[in-house]
Write a protein that holds these residues in place. Structure first.
Motif, PDB file in Angstrom:
ATOM      1  N   MET A 252      21.083  97.795  97.876  1.00  0.00           N
ATOM      2  CA  MET A 252      20.547  96.625  97.190  1.00  0.00           C
ATOM      3  C   MET A 252      20.846  95.384  98.019  1.00  0.00           C
ATOM      4  SD  MET A 252      23.479  96.406  94.230  1.00  0.00           S
ATOM      5  CE  MET A 252      22.909  94.831  93.599  1.00  0.00           C
ATOM      6  N   PRO A 253      20.195  94.248  97.714  1.00  0.00           N
ATOM      7  CA  PRO A 253      20.526  93.019  98.430  1.00  0.00           C
ATOM      8  C   PRO A 253      22.018  92.723  98.344  1.00  0.00           C
ATOM      9  CG  PRO A 253      18.521  92.710  97.171  1.00  0.00           C
ATOM     10  CD  PRO A 253      19.060  94.062  96.777  1.00  0.00           C
ATOM     11  N   GLY A 254      22.605  92.422  99.492  1.00  0.00           N
ATOM     12  CA  GLY A 254      24.039  92.192  99.564  1.00  0.00           C
ATOM     13  C   GLY A 254      24.796  93.355 100.160  1.00  0.00           C
ATOM     14  N   THR A 255      24.234  94.569 100.101  1.00  0.00           N
ATOM     15  CA  THR A 255      24.880  95.731 100.712  1.00  0.00           C
ATOM     16  C   THR A 255      25.056  95.505 102.210  1.00  0.00           C
ATOM     17  OG1 THR A 255      23.972  97.271  99.081  1.00  0.00           O
ATOM     18  CG2 THR A 255      24.669  98.196 101.183  1.00  0.00           C
ATOM     19  N   ILE A 256      26.263  95.780 102.716  1.00  0.00           N
ATOM     20  CA  ILE A 256      26.525  95.654 104.153  1.00  0.00           C
ATOM     21  C   ILE A 256      26.660  97.057 104.729  1.00  0.00           C
ATOM     22  CG2 ILE A 256      27.975  94.642 105.950  1.00  0.00           C
ATOM     23  CD1 ILE A 256      29.007  92.654 103.871  1.00  0.00           C
ATOM     24  N   GLN A 257      25.653  97.468 105.475  1.00  0.00           N
ATOM     25  CA  GLN A 257      25.647  98.780 106.113  1.00  0.00           C
ATOM     26  C   GLN A 257      26.090  98.654 107.563  1.00  0.00           C
ATOM     27  OE1 GLN A 257      21.462 100.014 105.366  1.00  0.00           O
ATOM     28  NE2 GLN A 257      22.372 101.660 104.169  1.00  0.00           N
TER      29      GLN A 257
ATOM     30  N   PRO B  37      27.292  95.229 111.820  1.00  0.00           N
ATOM     31  CA  PRO B  37      26.893  95.239 110.405  1.00  0.00           C
ATOM     32  C   PRO B  37      25.517  94.626 110.167  1.00  0.00           C
ATOM     33  CG  PRO B  37      29.108  94.330 110.698  1.00  0.00           C
ATOM     34  CD  PRO B  37      28.496  94.423 112.054  1.00  0.00           C
ATOM     35  N   ILE B  38      24.868  95.113 109.110  1.00  0.00           N
ATOM     36  CA  ILE B  38      23.599  94.566 108.630  1.00  0.00           C
ATOM     37  C   ILE B  38      23.749  94.275 107.143  1.00  0.00           C
ATOM     38  CG2 ILE B  38      21.130  94.951 108.306  1.00  0.00           C
ATOM     39  CD1 ILE B  38      21.291  97.051 110.557  1.00  0.00           C
ATOM     40  N   VAL B  39      23.521  93.016 106.745  1.00  0.00           N
ATOM     41  CA  VAL B  39      23.542  92.649 105.330  1.00  0.00           C
ATOM     42  C   VAL B  39      22.114  92.719 104.812  1.00  0.00           C
ATOM     43  CG1 VAL B  39      24.238  90.943 103.615  1.00  0.00           C
ATOM     44  CG2 VAL B  39      25.423  91.043 105.834  1.00  0.00           C
TER      45      VAL B  39
END
Length: 309
Positions: free
Chosen positions: A229-234, A241-243
């Motif tokens: 979801m929006p806000g998830t940091i993968q 990292p990608i937010v």
């Protein structure tokens, strides 16, 4: 109606997004800086979810074909009606036949233009927001172009200019630990919270891509694709990292190291490529307190607006 004379860079119609469709793979979309859009809408007496325009950069020129009140919030743009300068964060009047000129941003990244009555494009899946990857919603599912004519809702009976105190900006972004935080090495966990991260030029409405010291896993996990979801940091194999943001995918298979709290997602929208940010570890209770602070801000704002009307 408004007519686009100069479209700016990736100017799109956005409201607060579409909910209830993520199980079908449809992103929420909507304004990246929700608070800025809500503020602009309140200044012109629109509902919080009324559609406005999200500006990213460059010059936007709009010719108005009816008298209107408007407000620009978020990133700080130069605002003019002809040669007359207008204050940022205020409700201002423009007459039919006049041209609104917006240049910037001077600071920040994205601005939000609300017009009394709202942008009256058709509703697609319960929202007027533009999801360009799917050519869904907004004005023909795309960013604005020269010559576009954008319909407006009914004119509202407003009488005088009003303004609002703008929020301060900090590069500290509060976040909760993610479900796969423990899969990362102790050194990488420390790096994630203690170092600053630079926003990459590859960032867009789908995600904020960050660069810094690579994050490493203790061992390669065997993760199935899972909901995000929006806000998830993968963290992909590159260790950078990608937010995920409003247009981000609904599922992913990379480990989730953290999640930006809803109250601070707007900071990702207002960070420019090349600028730095730092994550601050907070608890779920602190995240709830942060959301409550925003609720109180808008409650006080509405009381102030009502007292001036």
């Amino acid at each position: 109606m408004i007519e686009v004379l100069i479209p700016g860079f990736h100017t799109t119609v956005q409201d607060l997004g579409r909910t209830g469709y993520r199980h079908l793979g449809v992103s929420v979309s909507g304004a990246l800086d929700r608070q800025a859009l809500m503020l602009a809408n309140r200044l012109v007496a629109n509902p919080d979810n009324a559609a406005g325009l999200e500006l990213t950069a460059g010059t936007l020129e709009l010719k108005f074909h009816r008298d209107a009140w408007f407000s620009l919030t978020g990133a700080n743009y130069e605002i003019k009606i002809g040669s007359r300068e207008i204050w940022h964060g205020w409700r201002s009047k423009i007459n039919a036949g006049e041209t609104l000129i917006l240049k910037g941003p001077k600071s920040g990244m994205r601005a939000y233009l609300a017009i009394d009555g709202g942008i009256d494009v058709p509703i697609s899946l319960s929202s007027r927001s533009t999801l360009t990857a799917a050519e869904l919603g907004g004005h023909q599912g795309r960013a604005l172009k020269v010559g576009d004519r954008i319909p407006l809702g009914d004119k509202l009976s407003l009488s005088k200019p009003i303004g609002a105190v703008q929020r301060g900006y900090s590069n500290e972004v509060r976040a909760l630990a993610g479900p796969e935080m423990a899969l990362f090495t102790q050194d990488s966990r420390k790096v994630f919270w203690s170092r600053q991260w630079r926003l990459s030029n590859d960032s867009n409405r789908m995600g904020a891509r960050l660069s810094g010291e690579a994050l490493n896993l203790e061992q390669e996990p065997n993760l199935n694709s899972h909901a995000v979801m929006p806000g998830t940091i993968q963290v992909p194999p590159s260790g950078q990292p990608i937010v995920l943001l409003a247009d981000g995918q609904t599922t992913g298979g990379y480990p989730k190291i953290a999640t930006v709290i809803e109250a601070d997602l707007w900071k990702l929208a207002q960070t420019r490529p090349g600028e730095k940010l730092q994550f601050i570890h907070v608890s779920p209770n602190q995240a709830e307190d942060a959301n409550y602070e925003w609720q109180q801000y808008f409650y006080r704002l509405q009381k102030a607006i009502d007292s001036c009307s």
